[in-house]
Design an enzyme around this catalytic site. Structure first.
Site, PDB file in Angstrom:
ATOM      1  CB  SER A  59     -23.787  17.319  40.870  1.00  0.00           C
ATOM      2  OG  SER A  59     -24.032  18.158  39.759  1.00  0.00           O
ATOM      3  CE  LYS A  79     -27.259  20.493  40.895  1.00  0.00           C
ATOM      4  NZ  LYS A  79     -26.163  19.561  41.202  1.00  0.00           N
TER       5      LYS A  79
END
Length: 364
Positions: A253, A298
């Site tokens: 990611s 996140k």
């Protein structure tokens, strides 16, 4: 009356004791869940502690001129609390359910049955390395460098269409006469063939061979995929030596943020205008930005680290809408080019409201 009061008094004394015992029992009972929470945030333009504890740059470039940067281009991470050896208690899960920055997810979705924690960590480390290669390729492609991509066979699945036809380290240079430039393009060409035989041009130890493989059908629900049964890797020959280093972080990611960091390092001026920008997303050499897990955690990690802007994969927008923490502006992106366009608007103090977001507007 005295007897009634005595019974009530007894119940009043025992009720909290029973509740405490139940809580203690629940604390030690295994659960089928793990907790996701915001992990560390790393500035791709900055440094991080290496294996020996010394600070080293996340991006190091040799063979090309580099430039000063400012602000941040943060990559965000997620930490998992629990594993198959030790799952969180029901008490820990209850606290996580009440915290919007955390998520309670099924154990099997993070640690599949039969996969140890060590195997999972090893797989994630491999995915991080692959992601870094793709990030470097995407950045250098964007800057006009030749990345010299070659698609090679890592392994052939037993009893697959490619068994006995392809072998490890074969470099596939063309499919049906069209040059192969990426594993993604090769897979798409096989898919487009719809089960018809495909002709592959292969470089095997310096010898060119032309072979034919008939893909087999794999059906998963409503999705039909055509496969030849090989694991692929893409090898690059970069004109610029880019080293990406980040210990103890796995998965793919970080790809997009690494690509942006490389571009900022290799270009004059400040890509982010000196602003604090964070983001996430996988990246492919052609600049395609893909979805990731743990997007909500996140977002909170970025906000807490001081970011004002967040670049989120458009394919994660359904998880973002309605879950953006105060003080953070989220911009959706599906390609590296769109991310660069967004940074240009931010850097120039332009109309950020004109950029794509994850907000969903419904008609009354």
């Amino acid at each position: 009356m005295d007897r009634t009061r005595s019974v009530k008094l007894g119940l009043g004394v025992w009720a909290p004791i029973v509740a405490l015992i139940a809580l203690v029992v629940l604390t030690f009972l295994p659960t089928p869940y793990v907790i996701q929470r915001p992990g560390p945030v790393y500035d791709t333009l900055g440094t991080a502690a290496g294996a020996d504890g010394e600070q080293i740059p996340l991006i190091h470039v040799e063979g090309a001129e580099t430039f000063e940067t400012a602000g941040t281009l943060d990559l965000t991470t997620v930490q998992v609390v629990g594993n198959r050896e030790r799952t969180p208690s029901w008490f820990e899960l209850a606290l996580a359910w009440m915290d919007p920055s955390r998520a309670v997810v099924p154990l099997d979705s993070v640690f599949p049955e039969g996969v140890t924690t060590e195997q999972r960590d090893e797989r994630n480390a491999t995915m991080m390395v692959d992601s870094q290669h793709e990030a470097t390729a995407a950045a250098l492609n964007e800057l006009g460098y030749d990345t010299g991509a070659e698609v090679a066979v890592v392994d052939v699945v037993e009893d697959a269409p490619a068994t006995g036809v392809l072998q490890a380290d074969d470099v596939i240079t063309a499919i049906d006469g069209t040059a192969v430039t990426s594993a993604k393009q090769l897979r798409q060409a096989i898919q487009d063939a719809g089960g018809d035989p495909v002709e592959l041009t292969v470089d095997r130890g310096g010898d060119e061979k032309v072979v034919e493989v008939t893909p087999e059908k794999q059906v998963d629900g409503d999705v039909t995929t055509w496969l030849i049964g090989v694991t692929l890797r893409t090898d690059y020959d970069f004109e610029v030596d880019v080293t990406l280093q980040l210990d103890n972080v796995g998965g793919p990611s970080a790809g997009m943020m690494f690509a942006l960091g490389i571009i900022d390092t290799l270009t004059e001026g400040e890509l982010n205008g000196g602003e604090n920008v964070a983001g996430t997303g996988t990246i492919e050499a052609d600049g395609t930005v893909g979805p990731i897990g743990g997007i909500r955690q996140k977002l909170y990690g970025a906000r807490d680290a001081g970011a004002d802007w967040f670049l989120a994969p458009s394919s994660n927008c359904d998880e973002v809408t309605g879950h953006v923490p105060d003080g953070l502006t989220v911009i959706s992106t599906s390609t590296l080019e769109e991310s660069l366009d967004a940074l240009e608007v931010i850097a120039n103090g332009g109309d950020v409201d004109s950029l794509p977001t994850c907000d969903v507007v419904t008609s009354p």
